[in-house]
Design a protein around this motif. Structure first.
Motif, PDB file in Angstrom:
ATOM      1  N   GLU A   1      18.227  33.940  -6.005  1.00 23.18           N
ATOM      2  CA  GLU A   1      16.586  34.375  -6.279  1.00 23.18           C
ATOM      3  C   GLU A   1      16.097  34.616  -4.873  1.00 23.18           C
ATOM      4  O   GLU A   1      16.123  33.571  -4.084  1.00 23.18           O
ATOM      5  CB  GLU A   1      16.140  33.579  -7.152  1.00 23.18           C
ATOM      6  N   GLY A   2      15.091  35.514  -4.695  1.00 26.83           N
ATOM      7  CA  GLY A   2      14.617  35.635  -3.301  1.00 26.83           C
ATOM      8  C   GLY A   2      15.091  36.669  -2.473  1.00 26.83           C
ATOM      9  O   GLY A   2      14.429  37.250  -1.814  1.00 26.83           O
ATOM     10  N   ASP A   3      16.428  37.056  -2.719  1.00 32.06           N
ATOM     11  CA  ASP A   3      17.194  37.994  -2.061  1.00 32.06           C
ATOM     12  C   ASP A   3      16.852  39.399  -2.697  1.00 32.06           C
ATOM     13  O   ASP A   3      16.521  39.406  -3.734  1.00 32.06           O
ATOM     14  CB  ASP A   3      18.583  37.973  -2.084  1.00 32.06           C
ATOM     15  N   PRO A   4      16.328  40.275  -1.955  1.00 32.64           N
ATOM     16  CA  PRO A   4      15.863  41.788  -2.487  1.00 32.64           C
ATOM     17  C   PRO A   4      16.899  42.467  -3.370  1.00 32.64           C
ATOM     18  O   PRO A   4      16.500  43.076  -4.028  1.00 32.64           O
ATOM     19  CB  PRO A   4      15.579  42.452  -1.218  1.00 32.64           C
TER      20      PRO A   4
ATOM     21  N   HIS B   1      18.689  40.892  -5.477  1.00 35.25           N
ATOM     22  CA  HIS B   1      18.817  39.917  -6.978  1.00 35.25           C
ATOM     23  C   HIS B   1      17.823  40.382  -7.882  1.00 35.25           C
ATOM     24  O   HIS B   1      16.622  40.748  -7.490  1.00 35.25           O
ATOM     25  CB  HIS B   1      18.410  38.416  -6.490  1.00 35.25           C
ATOM     26  N   HIS B   2      18.119  40.739  -9.100  1.00 33.95           N
ATOM     27  CA  HIS B   2      17.427  40.985 -10.207  1.00 33.95           C
ATOM     28  C   HIS B   2      17.512  40.235 -11.463  1.00 33.95           C
ATOM     29  O   HIS B   2      18.728  40.255 -11.956  1.00 33.95           O
ATOM     30  CB  HIS B   2      17.574  42.767 -10.569  1.00 33.95           C
ATOM     31  N   ARG B   3      16.489  39.317 -11.819  1.00 32.42           N
ATOM     32  CA  ARG B   3      16.643  38.539 -12.936  1.00 32.42           C
ATOM     33  C   ARG B   3      16.351  39.113 -14.111  1.00 32.42           C
ATOM     34  O   ARG B   3      15.549  40.086 -14.289  1.00 32.42           O
ATOM     35  CB  ARG B   3      15.762  37.325 -13.211  1.00 32.42           C
TER      36      ARG B   3
ATOM     37  N   ARG C   1      24.423  33.428  -4.726  1.00 32.59           N
ATOM     38  CA  ARG C   1      24.791  33.711  -3.231  1.00 32.59           C
ATOM     39  C   ARG C   1      26.141  34.140  -2.826  1.00 32.59           C
ATOM     40  O   ARG C   1      26.386  34.874  -1.683  1.00 32.59           O
ATOM     41  CB  ARG C   1      24.294  32.479  -2.578  1.00 32.59           C
TER      42      ARG C   1
ATOM     43  N   ASP D   1      21.589  30.982  -7.722  1.00 32.61           N
ATOM     44  CA  ASP D   1      20.928  30.706  -6.482  1.00 32.61           C
ATOM     45  C   ASP D   1      20.503  31.692  -5.694  1.00 32.61           C
ATOM     46  O   ASP D   1      20.185  31.434  -4.418  1.00 32.61           O
ATOM     47  CB  ASP D   1      21.561  29.617  -5.867  1.00 32.61           C
TER      48      ASP D   1
END
Length: 294
Positions: free
Chosen positions: A232-235, A237-239, A211, A230
């Motif tokens: 994850e969930g933000d557009p 963000h790419h794992r 973040r 942390d």
């Protein structure tokens, strides 16, 4: 039966569970070749599997080692690659899928080549295949002096990006030599306070770095996350997860053989000293890579 030496894990635990054994030489299956291992790379994933932190290879007994460089038995062809197997490269011989291998770069020795595959593919596939970094973009790389990081700096730079990196001050000169344009000593300065306008950020640390890194991005920017953070969930963000790929390594070879991508081997250990190699890896203070030499 032809017996060969290997390092096996027969119970999860500390470095002391790495056991030198004699085992039958593997027989390659369909689509595989037998490689005589001249060097095996050591990655943080190795000790995490050994300790039972990452359940990647299943229960013991198992053999670690994702990266290898050596010769194809019978032909003598020099190859290197990343191979995900329960019976990995900490051994004198390993059976590997042919499609995971590429010709060893002609200007590298086996130890240098074995330091490449997992780390360089983790950098290449994320920056080139996923984010498609291009000239003029601003790219932020966390843990820039580490195994993946020092390749990511060079790959982004080779694609014409302006490269920012977070690293301890003692590693700044090393990173400038690799092409980094701007460096932040994370022990003295919070990168989230001073970095803005980033097109692509690569998080190789994880946790709460996610973040905080989002704050540095442009609205349309991309956060690549190789370790879990942390954001994850933000557009944005790419794992990211690395995959074996001989063709990608062939592309990497072009940079290596042109002198545009170099590998830094911090230290080599003989195969029987795998425990010492893991102790060093676990410090998290390795510049570049560690290699085992059977």
């Amino acid at each position: 039966m032809v017996a060969v030496r290997a390092i096996e894990v027969r119970a999860f635990g500390g470095p002391e569970v790495l056991e030198l054994v004699e085992t039958p030489r593997p027989e390659p299956g369909p689509g595989e070749v037998l490689v005589r291992v001249r060097a095996a790379g050591v990655n943080p994933a190795d000790w995490k599997v050994r300790a039972g932190i990452v359940d990647r290879l299943g229960p013991p007994p198992l053999r670690l080692g994702l990266d290898l460089s050596g010769e194809v038995e019978g032909t003598g062809e020099e190859v290197y690659g990343l191979w995900l197997s329960k019976w990995g490269a900490y051994a004198e011989y390993v059976a590997v899928a042919r499609e995971a291998l590429a010709p060893k770069p002609v200007n590298l020795d086996h130890a240098q080549a074995a330091a490449l595959p997992t780390a360089v593919l983790t950098a290449w596939q994320a920056l080139v295949n996923v984010a498609k970094v291009e000239a003029g973009q601003r790219v932020l790389i966390h843990a820039a002096a580490g195994g993946v990081g020092h390749f990511a700096v060079q790959i982004a730079k080779a694609r014409g990006a302006y490269v920012l990196g977070t690293a301890r001050a003692e590693n700044h000169e090393f990173l400038r030599e690799l092409g980094a344009d701007e460096l932040i000593d994370y022990t003295a300065t919070d990168f989230a306070d001073v970095v803005r306008g980033v097109d692509v950020a690569y998080d190789l640390i994880g946790g709460e770095y996610g973040r905080r890194t989002l704050a540095t991005l442009k609205p349309e920017g991309v956060l690549l996350d190789a370790v879990g953070d942390d954001a994850e969930g933000d557009p944005r963000h790419h794992r990211f997860y690395v995959s074996p790929s001989g063709p990608d390594l062939v592309s990497v070879n072009e940079l290596v053989e042109a002198g545009r991508l170099s590998v830094h081997v911090e230290r080599t250990f003989p195969l029987e000293q795998a425990a010492l190699a893991h102790e060093l890896s676990e410090t998290g203070r390795v510049r570049g890579k560690i290699v085992l030499t059977p």
